[in-house]
Design a protein around this motif. Structure first.
Motif, mmCIF file in Angstrom:
data_model
loop_
_atom_site.group_PDB
_atom_site.id
_atom_site.type_symbol
_atom_site.label_atom_id
_atom_site.label_comp_id
_atom_site.label_asym_id
_atom_site.label_seq_id
_atom_site.Cartn_x
_atom_site.Cartn_y
_atom_site.Cartn_z
ATOM 1 N N LEU A 104 11.040 -13.966 12.362
ATOM 2 C CA LEU A 104 10.315 -13.334 13.289
ATOM 3 C C LEU A 104 10.716 -12.693 14.454
ATOM 4 O O LEU A 104 11.707 -12.908 14.830
ATOM 5 C CB LEU A 104 9.443 -14.899 13.930
ATOM 6 C CG LEU A 104 8.280 -14.484 14.931
ATOM 7 C CD1 LEU A 104 7.123 -13.837 13.869
ATOM 8 C CD2 LEU A 104 7.521 -15.666 15.181
ATOM 9 N N SER A 105 9.852 -11.850 14.740
ATOM 10 C CA SER A 105 10.297 -10.805 16.169
ATOM 11 C C SER A 105 10.452 -11.692 17.263
ATOM 12 O O SER A 105 9.649 -12.369 17.528
ATOM 13 C CB SER A 105 9.384 -9.563 15.938
ATOM 14 O OG SER A 105 9.439 -8.915 15.004
ATOM 15 N N THR A 106 11.369 -11.019 18.087
ATOM 16 C CA THR A 106 11.362 -11.733 19.266
ATOM 17 C C THR A 106 10.828 -10.355 20.536
ATOM 18 O O THR A 106 10.829 -9.271 20.121
ATOM 19 C CB THR A 106 12.540 -12.360 19.499
ATOM 20 O OG1 THR A 106 13.572 -11.245 19.745
ATOM 21 C CG2 THR A 106 12.981 -13.468 18.648
ATOM 22 N N GLU A 107 11.007 -10.662 21.702
ATOM 23 C CA GLU A 107 10.638 -9.798 22.800
ATOM 24 C C GLU A 107 11.828 -8.843 22.897
ATOM 25 O O GLU A 107 11.538 -7.653 23.165
ATOM 26 C CB GLU A 107 10.435 -10.556 24.064
ATOM 27 C CG GLU A 107 8.917 -11.319 24.083
ATOM 28 C CD GLU A 107 8.988 -11.947 25.500
ATOM 29 O OE1 GLU A 107 9.835 -11.801 26.508
ATOM 30 O OE2 GLU A 107 7.888 -12.643 25.691
ATOM 31 N N GLN A 108 12.877 -9.164 22.606
ATOM 32 C CA GLN A 108 14.051 -8.529 22.836
ATOM 33 C C GLN A 108 14.470 -7.726 21.485
ATOM 34 O O GLN A 108 14.852 -6.426 21.632
ATOM 35 C CB GLN A 108 15.389 -9.356 23.066
ATOM 36 C CG GLN A 108 15.250 -9.916 24.320
ATOM 37 C CD GLN A 108 15.226 -9.187 25.432
ATOM 38 O OE1 GLN A 108 15.869 -8.111 25.658
ATOM 39 N NE2 GLN A 108 14.417 -9.611 26.617
ATOM 40 N N ALA A 131 13.202 -6.645 17.319
ATOM 41 C CA ALA A 131 12.100 -6.668 16.371
ATOM 42 C C ALA A 131 12.702 -7.278 14.972
ATOM 43 O O ALA A 131 13.968 -6.845 14.635
ATOM 44 C CB ALA A 131 11.745 -5.269 16.282
ATOM 45 N N GLY A 132 11.942 -7.817 14.315
ATOM 46 C CA GLY A 132 12.425 -8.505 12.840
ATOM 47 C C GLY A 132 12.220 -7.276 11.913
ATOM 48 O O GLY A 132 11.839 -6.257 12.149
ATOM 49 N N ILE A 133 12.763 -7.905 10.759
ATOM 50 C CA ILE A 133 12.870 -6.916 9.520
ATOM 51 C C ILE A 133 11.195 -6.450 9.177
ATOM 52 O O ILE A 133 11.141 -5.405 8.515
ATOM 53 C CB ILE A 133 13.700 -7.350 8.420
ATOM 54 C CG1 ILE A 133 13.082 -8.760 7.956
ATOM 55 C CG2 ILE A 133 15.082 -7.678 9.060
ATOM 56 C CD1 ILE A 133 13.576 -9.314 6.821
ATOM 57 N N TYR A 134 10.282 -7.151 9.352
ATOM 58 C CA TYR A 134 9.000 -6.928 8.864
ATOM 59 C C TYR A 134 8.222 -6.069 10.050
ATOM 60 O O TYR A 134 6.950 -5.826 9.966
ATOM 61 C CB TYR A 134 8.260 -8.390 8.698
ATOM 62 C CG TYR A 134 8.926 -8.976 7.504
ATOM 63 C CD1 TYR A 134 8.688 -8.489 6.186
ATOM 64 C CD2 TYR A 134 9.381 -10.144 7.554
ATOM 65 C CE1 TYR A 134 9.196 -9.077 5.047
ATOM 66 C CE2 TYR A 134 10.143 -10.847 6.618
ATOM 67 C CZ TYR A 134 9.815 -10.237 5.105
ATOM 68 O OH TYR A 134 10.608 -10.959 4.402
ATOM 69 N N ASP A 190 3.976 -5.321 9.601
ATOM 70 C CA ASP A 190 3.809 -5.744 8.211
ATOM 71 C C ASP A 190 3.012 -7.000 8.074
ATOM 72 O O ASP A 190 3.040 -7.845 9.061
ATOM 73 C CB ASP A 190 5.146 -6.169 7.458
ATOM 74 C CG ASP A 190 5.192 -6.232 6.055
ATOM 75 O OD1 ASP A 190 5.032 -7.188 5.504
ATOM 76 O OD2 ASP A 190 4.972 -5.088 5.126
ATOM 77 N N PRO A 191 2.283 -7.342 6.939
ATOM 78 C CA PRO A 191 1.183 -8.683 7.051
ATOM 79 C C PRO A 191 2.214 -9.770 7.066
ATOM 80 O O PRO A 191 1.810 -10.731 7.644
ATOM 81 C CB PRO A 191 0.618 -8.225 5.726
ATOM 82 C CG PRO A 191 0.481 -6.740 5.486
ATOM 83 C CD PRO A 191 1.685 -6.277 5.872
ATOM 84 N N MET A 192 3.361 -9.718 6.723
ATOM 85 C CA MET A 192 4.308 -10.764 6.766
ATOM 86 C C MET A 192 4.636 -10.970 7.952
ATOM 87 O O MET A 192 4.815 -12.367 8.214
ATOM 88 C CB MET A 192 5.671 -10.721 5.758
ATOM 89 C CG MET A 192 6.485 -11.613 5.535
ATOM 90 S SD MET A 192 5.489 -12.753 4.406
ATOM 91 C CE MET A 192 6.945 -14.030 4.397
ATOM 92 N N GLU A 193 4.655 -10.176 8.859
ATOM 93 C CA GLU A 193 4.970 -10.425 10.317
ATOM 94 C C GLU A 193 3.901 -11.318 10.750
ATOM 95 O O GLU A 193 4.262 -12.307 11.750
ATOM 96 C CB GLU A 193 5.356 -9.150 10.970
ATOM 97 C CG GLU A 193 5.650 -9.570 12.754
ATOM 98 C CD GLU A 193 6.901 -9.698 12.754
ATOM 99 O OE1 GLU A 193 7.033 -10.367 14.012
ATOM 100 O OE2 GLU A 193 7.909 -9.719 11.741
ATOM 101 N N LEU A 194 2.811 -10.894 10.494
ATOM 102 C CA LEU A 194 1.581 -11.676 11.091
ATOM 103 C C LEU A 194 1.525 -13.010 10.686
ATOM 104 O O LEU A 194 1.132 -14.071 11.394
ATOM 105 C CB LEU A 194 0.170 -10.958 10.709
ATOM 106 C CG LEU A 194 0.088 -9.483 11.438
ATOM 107 C CD1 LEU A 194 -1.166 -8.940 10.652
ATOM 108 C CD2 LEU A 194 0.229 -9.332 12.934
ATOM 109 N N LEU A 195 1.807 -13.298 9.206
ATOM 110 C CA LEU A 195 1.990 -14.550 8.719
ATOM 111 C C LEU A 195 3.127 -15.383 9.546
ATOM 112 O O LEU A 195 2.883 -16.454 9.594
ATOM 113 C CB LEU A 195 2.051 -14.428 7.016
ATOM 114 C CG LEU A 195 2.062 -15.633 6.527
ATOM 115 C CD1 LEU A 195 0.605 -16.292 6.492
ATOM 116 C CD2 LEU A 195 2.301 -15.389 4.858
#
Length: 337
Positions: free
Chosen positions: A169-173, A175-178, A187-192
């Motif tokens: 999951l992405s953090t404030e510092q 960004a994740g791979i999704y 990406d929808p996976m990021e929302l999930l």
């Protein structure tokens, strides 16, 4: 008288002629005999061969007439059989035609009604159409249920995967791979991943080696589960059918005492030998040793050593292995040894 005189004058000459003729006849007798025998044999042979030819001709004629008679008789019989078979075939064919027409008429009039059969077939076709439609609806419903289950399964797998990979999951510092910065929307996976919770690590309890598979021993949390079935029905005590004896008689014969024969009951050895064996065993059992067993080594220090028979002989011990058998000359030694 003149004839008599002439005969007497010719008598001597007749004798000579008679003698010459007889001698010539004797010389040709064998040739003539052989010629006569040959002529007779040829004549008899011709007559016998002619008779045999006649007999052969007559036999051939008789056989020809007899075989002709037999063939004509067999041919008449064969024609009669063929004619009978032809009549029977014609009769059977006509009977089949009559039966076919009559059975068709009887079945059409009394067994099968054309209009009733037509109505029956129409009802069957209508029923088949209804059943086919119902089966089609049932198949479509099953297909929808299957698709729904597949979608739910995929959704569950996706949620489980999101919970398992929650660390992406992405953090404030960072960004994740999704959640790539080069995209307008994540990406929808990021929302999930944002909606799901991470998996909790469950600690597995160590299994005790003393646990019993049958039930939780020694805690005895639950009683042992044994397969319980219905009790068996009682066995009938009726006498079985057949030539069987009474049960009491069979048991009496089975448990009667043993009655051995004299050969089995008598011992092989004689009473004297048995008494000797018993005496030997009694002596061995009651035997007393005077020498006490003393396991300590200090007890045997004061005893004098008794030589064995081998060591106490006058000849002495053998020197094999102790002394050398080479010839020794100390005078020739260079240095004293």
């Amino acid at each position: 008288m003149a004839a008599l005189v002439r005969l007497e004058t010719r008598l001597s000459r007749l004798r000579e002629e008679y003698f010459l003729k007889n001698r010539s006849v004797d010389e040709d007798r064998k040739i003539v005999y052989k010629a006569a025998v040959k002529i007779q044999s040829w004549f008899r042979g011709c007559r016998v061969r002619a008779y045999l030819r006649y007999l052969n001709k007559m036999a051939i004629s008789i056989q020809k007439w007899w075989r002709g008679y037999q063939s004509r008789r067999y041919f008449r019989k064969m024609i009669k059989t063929a004619y009978f078979i032809m009549k029977m075939n014609f009769y059977n064919e006509m009977a089949v035609r009559i039966q076919k027409r009559w059975r068709g008429y009887y079945v059409r009039k009394y067994t099968h009604n054309y209009y009733a059969l037509k109505k029956y077939l129409e009802a069957i076709s209508l029923n088949n159409e209804i059943v086919r439609n119902e089966l089609q609806e049932y198949a479509e419903m099953n297909e929808k249920k299957k698709k729904k289950k597949d979608l739910e399964k995929k959704e569950k797998e996706k949620k489980y995967k999101a919970r398992k990979m929650h660390y992406l999951l992405s953090t404030e510092q960072i960004a994740g791979i999704y959640n790539s910065p080069f995209r307008k929307f994540p990406d929808p996976m990021e929302l999930l991943l944002r909606q799901s919770k991470p998996l909790s690590h469950r600690q597995q309890q160590p299994k005790s080696p003393f646990t019993y598979d049958l039930y939780d021993w020694p805690t005895c949390k639950r009683p042992p589960a044994f397969p319980t079935g219905e009790p068996l029905p009682p066995i009938g005590r009726q006498k079985p059918q057949g030539p069987f004896r009474d049960a009491a008689e069979v048991l009496r014969q089975r448990y009667k005492p043993l009655e051995p024969t004299l050969r089995v009951a008598a011992s092989i050895s004689s009473p004297l030998e048995k008494a000797r064996e018993e005496m030997k065993r009694e002596e061995w059992r009651k035997c007393i040793h005077d020498n006490e067993f003393l396991p300590f080594s200090s007890y045997h220090k004061n005893e004098k050593y008794e030589l064995s028979i081998h060591a106490s002989e006058k000849i002495g011990k053998e020197t094999y292995g102790i002394k050398h058998f080479r010839e020794v000359q100390p005078n020739k030694w260079i240095a004293g040894k």
